[in-house]
Design a protein around this motif. Structure first.
Motif, PDB file in Angstrom:
ATOM      1  N   PRO A 213     -83.959 -22.316  29.836  1.00 60.68           N
ATOM      2  CA  PRO A 213     -85.385 -22.636  29.837  1.00 60.68           C
ATOM      3  C   PRO A 213     -86.149 -21.648  28.955  1.00 60.68           C
ATOM      4  O   PRO A 213     -85.595 -20.631  28.522  1.00 60.68           O
ATOM      5  CB  PRO A 213     -85.763 -22.474  31.307  1.00 60.68           C
ATOM      6  CG  PRO A 213     -84.870 -21.379  31.786  1.00 60.68           C
ATOM      7  CD  PRO A 213     -83.564 -21.613  31.068  1.00 60.68           C
ATOM      8  N   TYR A 214     -87.413 -21.949  28.719  1.00 61.18           N
ATOM      9  CA  TYR A 214     -88.229 -21.081  27.878  1.00 61.18           C
ATOM     10  C   TYR A 214     -88.943 -20.011  28.701  1.00 61.18           C
ATOM     11  O   TYR A 214     -89.123 -18.880  28.249  1.00 61.18           O
ATOM     12  CB  TYR A 214     -89.245 -21.917  27.103  1.00 61.18           C
ATOM     13  CG  TYR A 214     -88.593 -23.012  26.285  1.00 61.18           C
ATOM     14  CD1 TYR A 214     -87.795 -22.695  25.191  1.00 61.18           C
ATOM     15  CD2 TYR A 214     -88.757 -24.351  26.619  1.00 61.18           C
ATOM     16  CE1 TYR A 214     -87.170 -23.688  24.445  1.00 61.18           C
ATOM     17  CE2 TYR A 214     -88.145 -25.351  25.881  1.00 61.18           C
ATOM     18  CZ  TYR A 214     -87.354 -25.017  24.801  1.00 61.18           C
ATOM     19  OH  TYR A 214     -86.737 -25.994  24.078  1.00 61.18           O
ATOM     20  N   LEU A 215     -89.352 -20.366  29.902  1.00 63.96           N
ATOM     21  CA  LEU A 215     -90.069 -19.425  30.759  1.00 63.96           C
ATOM     22  C   LEU A 215     -89.127 -18.354  31.299  1.00 63.96           C
ATOM     23  O   LEU A 215     -87.949 -18.616  31.558  1.00 63.96           O
ATOM     24  CB  LEU A 215     -90.707 -20.160  31.933  1.00 63.96           C
ATOM     25  CG  LEU A 215     -91.825 -21.152  31.602  1.00 63.96           C
ATOM     26  CD1 LEU A 215     -92.146 -22.010  32.819  1.00 63.96           C
ATOM     27  CD2 LEU A 215     -93.079 -20.414  31.126  1.00 63.96           C
ATOM     28  N   ASP A 216     -89.654 -17.152  31.504  1.00 67.24           N
ATOM     29  CA  ASP A 216     -88.884 -16.079  32.134  1.00 67.24           C
ATOM     30  C   ASP A 216     -88.895 -16.212  33.652  1.00 67.24           C
ATOM     31  O   ASP A 216     -87.899 -15.899  34.312  1.00 67.24           O
ATOM     32  CB  ASP A 216     -89.456 -14.706  31.760  1.00 67.24           C
ATOM     33  CG  ASP A 216     -89.245 -14.363  30.293  1.00 67.24           C
ATOM     34  OD1 ASP A 216     -88.232 -14.817  29.721  1.00 67.24           O
ATOM     35  OD2 ASP A 216     -90.105 -13.661  29.723  1.00 67.24           O
ATOM     36  N   GLU A 217     -90.037 -16.661  34.212  1.00 64.97           N
ATOM     37  CA  GLU A 217     -90.193 -16.721  35.662  1.00 64.97           C
ATOM     38  C   GLU A 217     -91.038 -17.916  36.070  1.00 64.97           C
ATOM     39  O   GLU A 217     -91.920 -18.352  35.312  1.00 64.97           O
ATOM     40  CB  GLU A 217     -90.896 -15.460  36.195  1.00 64.97           C
ATOM     41  CG  GLU A 217     -90.192 -14.153  35.919  1.00 64.97           C
ATOM     42  CD  GLU A 217     -91.014 -12.959  36.389  1.00 64.97           C
ATOM     43  OE1 GLU A 217     -90.484 -11.838  36.335  1.00 64.97           O
ATOM     44  OE2 GLU A 217     -92.186 -13.140  36.801  1.00 64.97           O
ATOM     45  N   VAL A 218     -90.757 -18.414  37.249  1.00 64.66           N
ATOM     46  CA  VAL A 218     -91.642 -19.375  37.915  1.00 64.66           C
ATOM     47  C   VAL A 218     -91.964 -18.780  39.284  1.00 64.66           C
ATOM     48  O   VAL A 218     -91.059 -18.533  40.087  1.00 64.66           O
ATOM     49  CB  VAL A 218     -90.999 -20.759  38.070  1.00 64.66           C
ATOM     50  CG1 VAL A 218     -91.994 -21.731  38.699  1.00 64.66           C
ATOM     51  CG2 VAL A 218     -90.515 -21.291  36.722  1.00 64.66           C
ATOM     52  N   TYR A 219     -93.234 -18.557  39.509  1.00 71.23           N
ATOM     53  CA  TYR A 219     -93.689 -17.837  40.711  1.00 71.23           C
ATOM     54  C   TYR A 219     -94.469 -18.822  41.570  1.00 71.23           C
ATOM     55  O   TYR A 219     -95.563 -19.246  41.213  1.00 71.23           O
ATOM     56  CB  TYR A 219     -94.571 -16.670  40.257  1.00 71.23           C
ATOM     57  CG  TYR A 219     -94.852 -15.604  41.274  1.00 71.23           C
ATOM     58  CD1 TYR A 219     -94.096 -14.436  41.317  1.00 71.23           C
ATOM     59  CD2 TYR A 219     -95.905 -15.732  42.181  1.00 71.23           C
ATOM     60  CE1 TYR A 219     -94.376 -13.430  42.229  1.00 71.23           C
ATOM     61  CE2 TYR A 219     -96.184 -14.736  43.098  1.00 71.23           C
ATOM     62  CZ  TYR A 219     -95.418 -13.587  43.120  1.00 71.23           C
ATOM     63  OH  TYR A 219     -95.698 -12.591  44.022  1.00 71.23           O
ATOM     64  N   TRP A 220     -93.866 -19.197  42.708  1.00 72.01           N
ATOM     65  CA  TRP A 220     -94.468 -20.197  43.599  1.00 72.01           C
ATOM     66  C   TRP A 220     -95.285 -19.491  44.677  1.00 72.01           C
ATOM     67  O   TRP A 220     -94.740 -18.736  45.480  1.00 72.01           O
ATOM     68  CB  TRP A 220     -93.376 -21.042  44.247  1.00 72.01           C
ATOM     69  CG  TRP A 220     -92.533 -21.800  43.273  1.00 72.01           C
ATOM     70  CD1 TRP A 220     -91.448 -21.350  42.588  1.00 72.01           C
ATOM     71  CD2 TRP A 220     -92.712 -23.157  42.859  1.00 72.01           C
ATOM     72  NE1 TRP A 220     -90.927 -22.333  41.782  1.00 72.01           N
ATOM     73  CE2 TRP A 220     -91.682 -23.458  41.929  1.00 72.01           C
ATOM     74  CE3 TRP A 220     -93.628 -24.163  43.193  1.00 72.01           C
ATOM     75  CZ2 TRP A 220     -91.554 -24.709  41.326  1.00 72.01           C
ATOM     76  CZ3 TRP A 220     -93.502 -25.409  42.600  1.00 72.01           C
ATOM     77  CH2 TRP A 220     -92.482 -25.671  41.681  1.00 72.01           C
ATOM     78  N   HIS A 221     -96.590 -19.733  44.696  1.00 69.24           N
ATOM     79  CA  HIS A 221     -97.496 -19.097  45.648  1.00 69.24           C
ATOM     80  C   HIS A 221     -97.637 -19.973  46.895  1.00 69.24           C
ATOM     81  O   HIS A 221     -97.926 -21.167  46.793  1.00 69.24           O
ATOM     82  CB  HIS A 221     -98.878 -18.895  45.023  1.00 69.24           C
ATOM     83  CG  HIS A 221     -98.881 -17.987  43.834  1.00 69.24           C
ATOM     84  ND1 HIS A 221     -99.377 -16.702  43.879  1.00 69.24           N
ATOM     85  CD2 HIS A 221     -98.437 -18.164  42.558  1.00 69.24           C
ATOM     86  CE1 HIS A 221     -99.252 -16.130  42.696  1.00 69.24           C
ATOM     87  NE2 HIS A 221     -98.681 -17.003  41.866  1.00 69.24           N
ATOM     88  N   VAL A 222     -97.473 -19.370  48.053  1.00 69.30           N
ATOM     89  CA  VAL A 222     -97.670 -20.059  49.326  1.00 69.30           C
ATOM     90  C   VAL A 222     -99.089 -19.752  49.804  1.00 69.30           C
ATOM     91  O   VAL A 222     -99.390 -18.618  50.187  1.00 69.30           O
ATOM     92  CB  VAL A 222     -96.637 -19.605  50.372  1.00 69.30           C
ATOM     93  CG1 VAL A 222     -96.884 -20.315  51.702  1.00 69.30           C
ATOM     94  CG2 VAL A 222     -95.220 -19.863  49.871  1.00 69.30           C
ATOM     95  N   ILE A 223     -99.963 -20.756  49.756  1.00 66.71           N
ATOM     96  CA  ILE A 223    -101.366 -20.589  50.136  1.00 66.71           C
ATOM     97  C   ILE A 223    -101.714 -21.720  51.102  1.00 66.71           C
ATOM     98  O   ILE A 223    -101.965 -22.852  50.689  1.00 66.71           O
ATOM     99  CB  ILE A 223    -102.290 -20.642  48.895  1.00 66.71           C
ATOM    100  CG1 ILE A 223    -101.826 -19.624  47.839  1.00 66.71           C
ATOM    101  CG2 ILE A 223    -103.745 -20.376  49.288  1.00 66.71           C
ATOM    102  CD1 ILE A 223    -102.584 -19.714  46.519  1.00 66.71           C
ATOM    103  N   PRO A 224    -101.724 -21.455  52.405  1.00 66.75           N
ATOM    104  CA  PRO A 224    -101.838 -22.536  53.400  1.00 66.75           C
ATOM    105  C   PRO A 224    -103.137 -23.330  53.349  1.00 66.75           C
ATOM    106  O   PRO A 224    -103.130 -24.530  53.623  1.00 66.75           O
ATOM    107  CB  PRO A 224    -101.699 -21.798  54.739  1.00 66.75           C
ATOM    108  CG  PRO A 224    -100.952 -20.545  54.400  1.00 66.75           C
ATOM    109  CD  PRO A 224    -101.422 -20.162  53.038  1.00 66.75           C
ATOM    110  N   ASP A 225    -104.254 -22.705  52.990  1.00 65.28           N
ATOM    111  CA  ASP A 225    -105.552 -23.379  53.048  1.00 65.28           C
ATOM    112  C   ASP A 225    -105.863 -24.092  51.740  1.00 65.28           C
ATOM    113  O   ASP A 225    -105.783 -23.502  50.655  1.00 65.28           O
ATOM    114  CB  ASP A 225    -106.645 -22.347  53.363  1.00 65.28           C
ATOM    115  CG  ASP A 225    -108.024 -22.961  53.391  1.00 65.28           C
ATOM    116  OD1 ASP A 225    -108.289 -23.794  54.281  1.00 65.28           O
ATOM    117  OD2 ASP A 225    -108.827 -22.628  52.505  1.00 65.28           O
ATOM    118  N   ALA A 226    -106.238 -25.384  51.827  1.00 62.83           N
ATOM    119  CA  ALA A 226    -106.491 -26.186  50.619  1.00 62.83           C
ATOM    120  C   ALA A 226    -107.629 -25.617  49.786  1.00 62.83           C
ATOM    121  O   ALA A 226    -107.557 -25.581  48.549  1.00 62.83           O
ATOM    122  CB  ALA A 226    -106.786 -27.632  51.003  1.00 62.83           C
TER     123      ALA A 226
END
Length: 516
Positions: A213-226
């Motif tokens: 892939p081209y990206l170094d990282e994919v950082y998934w944020h867990v944010i419960p409130d919409a």
């Protein structure tokens, strides 16, 4: 032998980059909500798990926005003229994330052992399979018991994730320690998971598809409130809001921000359709076909789309979503006609008793939908009581058939034999699941037509069977179809080539890059 197209041509999207060359490097910040319970995709197939882990694991094939197969771990494939033998030629020199070599033995183990035990949807596909064999390290042959029309649609990463034989063979799959540190062949590897906070994926430097892939990282944020998820995008904490990340009423405001791009592509394979479960059983007034038809005429579906979904989506014309194969576009959607609805209510024998409407507890937009449905039905003389509950309670009431009306949405997986028939065939009436024939509809003619459509690869025969079944269901109204749903993926405009297949973000980071 029929040979299928081998070139993996990206779907052309309005926001796809015009740059000559993708730019390597950088990190994509993405929202994931709710937090997945696991990333072991062979064991857990809910939407958040597929979204994240679809970039860790791979299937044999990918699918473009027209649902045509493209190479993945299988670089080419052939299908015998009788539709019974599928031969897949695998990519060579593929490695698992722990460095072990990938081979056809992993495919046979995944399909014939692991997924047969752990994956209900793929297990249903395996009912049509007589044998799975590996004549050499780079070839896998599936032989079917009889022709099964949608078989070539069964190999995307969520439907058939390939898992490592050397990690799982002879173990307790559910309790294998490796479930906490998933090992795939995909473009990204799990680096760190801080529960309740974030999931960090890093580039697979040994990925088989050279240059990606081209990206170094994919950082998934867990944010419960919409609301907090919307703020995270506004403030630059995140760059990507997958479909459904924010409430519908926030979409116009967020998409109007500078440097913000949006696409509704990337959901074609899923064919998401929303409807109202209508309890067809004798102990519910909804057993009356006239009353079910009255519900269709009573609901202002275009108002629902415009007012609650901000114009995203389209009015369903029947049981097949717009992107699902063999949809009969000639069927006219039921009109919004309250006077016609009142006539049908009178003809149905309905006595005015209160009907329980159990809202889908998936956020404020769904509660607003329940209120609109209640008002529309009240206007034509149908008395509705909203019986709100939490997610567990909603699942239980539907699974135990304790409802009269309830909104839902389900995926159709591109083909009626994979994602439509399960809702209407009588063999799928069983307590304990909110995803089968929950309404209790039984019609032998419908059962026969769905069997005919699935049991052949002849396109004319499939079209004829599915065209006829749509007409029967349209008349019987076993459920009240609302809309073919649309979920916008919202990004910074410098995020390029994220959605290039029919499952969008779920396998999109392989091609994605950030334009400097």
């Amino acid at each position: 032998m029929n040979r299928f197209l081998l070139a993996a041509v990206a779907a052309i999207l309005p926001w796809t980059s015009a740059s000559a060359e993708p730019v390597p490097g950088g990190r994509a910040n993405v929202v994931v909500q709710p937090e997945p319970p696991s990333l072991m995709l062979g064991l857990v197939q809910n939407a958040p798990a597929q979204m994240v882990a679809g970039n860790i694991y791979e299937g044999l094939l990918r699918y473009d926005s027209d649902l045509q197969p493209m190479p993945s771990l299988a670089k080419s494939w052939t299908v015998s003229d009788d539709g019974l033998t599928y031969t897949f030629n695998l990519e060579e020199d593929v490695k698992w994330h722990d460095g072990a070599p990938f081979s056809s033995a992993d495919v046979v183990f995944s399909a014939d052992v692991f997924l047969r035990e752990s994956h209900p949807r793929f297990r249903a596909i395996l009912e049509h399979v007589a044998s799975i064999e590996a004549p050499d390290d780079n070839t896998v042959v599936f032989t079917l018991k009889s022709s099964f029309g949608p078989f070539l649609n069964a190999f995307e990463v969520g439907s058939m994730p390939i898992v490592p034989k050397h990690i799982y063979e002879g173990t307790d799959f559910q309790n294998n320690p490796a479930n906490n540190t998933p090992i795939g062949t995909g473009p990204f590897k799990l680096d760190e998971w801080v529960k309740g906070s974030y999931i960090k994926l890093v580039k697979n430097a040994d990925y088989w598809d050279e240059g990606k892939p081209y990206l170094d990282e994919v950082y998934w944020h867990v944010i419960p409130d919409a609301a907090s998820r919307a703020v995270a995008f506004e403030t630059g904490q995140v760059d990507i809001l997958p479909g459904g990340s924010i409430e519908n009423f926030d979409v116009p405001r967020i998409t109007a921000l500078d440097n913000t791009c949006v696409t509704e592509s990337g959901w074609e394979f899923f064919g998401v359709q929303s409807w109202l479960w209508l309890n067809n059983r004798d102990d519910s007034p909804m057993a009356s076909k006239e009353l079910r038809q009255a519900v269709m005429y009573a609901i202002d579906r275009q108002f629902i789309i415009d007012a609650l979904w901000n114009g995203m989506g389209s009015v369903s014309n029947g049981p097949f979503a717009a992107s699902t194969k063999y949809r009969d576009a000639s069927l006219e959607p039921y009109a919004y006609d309250p006077e016609k609805a009142k006539e049908l209510v009178a003809a149905s024998g309905y006595g005015g008793e209160a009907l329980d409407l159990v809202p889908m507890p998936y956020g404020e937009s769904w509660m607003r939908l329940a209120e609109v449905i209640r008002q529309n039905l009240s206007d034509v003389g149908i008395n509705v009581n909203i019986a709100a509950t939490d997610v567990a309670g909603w699942n239980q009431r539907l699974s135990e058939w304790d409802f009269d009306i309830s909104p839902t949405y389900l995926f159709q997986y591109g083909d009626p034999a994979l994602g439509v028939s399960r809702v209407y065939v009588s063999s799928n009436i069983a307590k304990g699941s909110p995803f089968n024939n929950v309404e209790g509809y039984a019609n032998p003619e419908v059962d026969k037509l769905f069997d005919q459509g699935a049991g052949t690869i002849n396109q004319d025969e499939r079209t004829a069977a599915y065209t006829e079944v749509q007409k029967v269901l349209y008349e019987d109204v076993p459920v009240a179809w609302l809309m073919d749903m649309s979920f916008p993926t919202i990004t910074r405009c410098n995020v390029k080539d994220l959605v290039t297949t029919g499952i969008g973000i779920n396998d999109g980071f392989k091609n994605a890059y950030i334009e400097k």
